[in-house]
Design a protein around this motif. Structure first.
Motif, short mmCIF file in Angstrom:
data_model
loop_
_atom_site.label_atom_id
_atom_site.label_comp_id
_atom_site.label_asym_id
_atom_site.label_seq_id
_atom_site.Cartn_x
_atom_site.Cartn_y
_atom_site.Cartn_z
N LYS A 119 27.14 47.49 -8.61
CA LYS A 119 27.08 47.06 -7.22
C LYS A 119 26.15 45.86 -7.04
O LYS A 119 26.51 44.85 -6.42
CB LYS A 119 26.58 48.21 -6.35
CG LYS A 119 27.63 49.21 -5.97
CD LYS A 119 28.55 48.64 -4.92
CE LYS A 119 29.48 49.72 -4.37
NZ LYS A 119 30.41 49.18 -3.38
N MET A 120 24.93 45.98 -7.56
CA MET A 120 23.92 44.94 -7.36
C MET A 120 24.40 43.60 -7.88
O MET A 120 24.23 42.56 -7.24
CB MET A 120 22.62 45.35 -8.05
CG MET A 120 21.52 44.32 -7.99
SD MET A 120 20.06 44.92 -8.83
CE MET A 120 19.07 43.41 -8.84
N ASN A 121 25.02 43.59 -9.04
CA ASN A 121 25.43 42.33 -9.64
C ASN A 121 26.70 41.78 -9.03
O ASN A 121 26.90 40.56 -9.00
CB ASN A 121 25.57 42.50 -11.16
CG ASN A 121 24.23 42.71 -11.82
OD1 ASN A 121 23.48 41.78 -12.03
ND2 ASN A 121 23.89 43.96 -12.11
N LEU A 157 13.32 30.34 -6.95
CA LEU A 157 12.90 31.24 -5.86
C LEU A 157 14.12 31.78 -5.12
O LEU A 157 14.18 32.98 -4.79
CB LEU A 157 12.00 30.49 -4.89
CG LEU A 157 11.52 31.28 -3.66
CD1 LEU A 157 10.71 32.50 -4.10
CD2 LEU A 157 10.70 30.39 -2.73
N GLY A 158 15.11 30.91 -4.88
CA GLY A 158 16.34 31.35 -4.22
C GLY A 158 17.07 32.41 -5.03
O GLY A 158 17.57 33.40 -4.48
N CYS A 159 17.12 32.22 -6.35
CA CYS A 159 17.78 33.21 -7.22
C CYS A 159 17.04 34.55 -7.19
O CYS A 159 17.66 35.61 -7.15
CB CYS A 159 17.84 32.69 -8.66
SG CYS A 159 19.00 31.32 -8.89
N LEU A 160 15.72 34.48 -7.20
CA LEU A 160 14.92 35.71 -7.13
C LEU A 160 15.20 36.46 -5.83
O LEU A 160 15.35 37.70 -5.82
CB LEU A 160 13.43 35.36 -7.24
CG LEU A 160 12.45 36.55 -7.29
CD1 LEU A 160 12.72 37.42 -8.51
CD2 LEU A 160 11.01 36.05 -7.30
N PHE A 165 18.07 40.72 -2.70
CA PHE A 165 19.01 41.04 -1.64
C PHE A 165 20.15 41.91 -2.18
O PHE A 165 20.61 42.84 -1.51
CB PHE A 165 19.57 39.76 -1.03
CG PHE A 165 20.38 39.98 0.22
CD1 PHE A 165 19.83 40.63 1.30
CD2 PHE A 165 21.69 39.53 0.29
CE1 PHE A 165 20.58 40.84 2.46
CE2 PHE A 165 22.44 39.73 1.43
CZ PHE A 165 21.89 40.39 2.53
N GLY A 166 20.59 41.61 -3.41
CA GLY A 166 21.61 42.45 -4.04
C GLY A 166 21.12 43.87 -4.23
O GLY A 166 21.87 44.84 -4.08
#
Length: 353
Positions: A119-121, A157-160, A165-166
């Motif tokens: 789900k998260m990915n 930072l955006g990726c983190l 959020f995932g």
């Protein structure tokens, strides 16, 4: 009565759901023979797993070990590859689960963790594409300000934040995923056990909004603006943004592949939610959704294998990086070999003296 599946990423089962919630689908007869699922689906999942792991590891090696630092777009694409890698690594558990007739043998912890990984990915992937779309939008539409906004530290930072959020979107998996024995089927099923039907509908509805409607809207807006900007640049023959155009071509191709693979799945998931909310009804529609859930889930999983292939076929800069990385390793191997030979020669001379 045989146990039937619903969508694989949720890995609830249709039969369990129809019986537990007593919806209008519970009076529908089983129109299909689901035996094909126990035989063909595990083979497909294992094939996707092997190809997905090999291809995405290859992409990560190229991005991580190349001598040049990753660009902003490459940071987003490498995180997308990482998300795809984790997703396909969780799938073998479901290949075993399906081949066992939906009998879960791995315990409650893995039931939660494996589903969390899937789900998260899946959620993170679409938001990495949102970041890629915004990056291309800023680079091509707001060219005067992109130097300040498009910096690697902001991209990281955006990726983190997208990983976080995932994880937030996947919290229902940790809370409601349970393993329970169903004597009527003789299996321990790993499924989403919501406390009430209202909580189930609310949770699934919020996920559709945040994992499909909102990101697709952002991606669509950015894509339209990007295409308009590319047309203007083609007319005015801008040469200064040639590199940006190459990156944008790859991005648009990856986005198109994602939409082709995932939009049908999300549409069917939305129809399934409306069916469970009794907004829609009918045994024929129920049967069609059950079948489409399986087919479009296969298509969605294939996206994790398709992305690395697109990097090679469409991404000229990626192919260039691959060639440079191989040359880099070849030179290092030659230097190491000559150093070792020189060391051995020196030791031999010392012995002779």
């Amino acid at each position: 009565m045989t146990l039937q599946p619903s969508s694989i990423p949720d890995l609830s089962t249709t039969a369990l759901y129809r019986d537990q919630n007593n919806t209008n689908g519970s009076d529908c007869p089983d129109l299909y023979d689901w035996e094909w699922l126990h035989t063909s689906q595990p083979v497909y999942i294992l094939l996707i797993t092997v190809l997905g792991i090999v291809f995405n590891v290859f992409v990560l090696i190229v991005f991580c070990f190349h001598k040049k630092a990753c660009t902003v777009a490459e940071i987003y694409l490498s995180n997308l590859a990482a998300a795809d890698l984790v997703l396909v690594s969780c799938l073998p558990f479901w290949a075993v689960y399906t081949s066992n007739g939906f009998h879960w043998t791995f315990g409650l912890f893995l039931c939660k963790v494996v589903n969390l990984g899937i789900k998260m990915n899946a959620y993170s992937s679409i938001y990495f594409l949102v970041l890629v779309s915004i990056d291309r939008y800023v680079a091509l539409v707001h060219t005067m300000s992109h130097g300040r906004m498009r910096r690697p530290k902001y991209a990281k930072l955006g990726c983190l934040l997208m990983w976080g959020f995932g994880l937030v979107l996947s919290i229902p998996v940790l809370i409601f995923r349970q393993v329970r024995y169903f004597p009527e089927y003789g299996v321990n099923a790993c499924f989403l056990d919501y406390p009430t039907h209202t909580v189930e509908l609310f949770s699934d509805g919020m996920l559709i909004v945040f994992s499909f409607i909102i990101p697709i809207s952002i991606i669509s807006f950015c894509t339209v603006k990007i295409i308009q900007a590319l047309k203007i640049q083609a007319i005015e023959r801008f040469n200064a943004v040639k590199t940006e155009r190459k990156a944008t071509t790859l991005m648009l191709t990856v986005l198109l592949a994602f939409l082709i693979c995932w939009v049908p799945f999300h549409v069917v998931t939305t129809l399934d939610l409306l069916l469970r909310a009794e907004v829609l009804g009918g045994c024929h529609l129920l049967s069609v959704i059950d079948i489409c859930n399986q087919i479009f889930t296969y298509l969605a999983f294939f996206n994790s294998v398709l992305n690395p292939i697109l990097y090679v076929l469409v991404g000229k800069n990626f192919r260039k990086k691959v060639c440079e990385l191989f040359k880099q390793w070849s030179i290092r191997k030659i230097v190491t070999s000559e150093s070792s030979r020189s060391s051995n020669l020196s030791s031999t001379l010392k012995t002779l003296v």
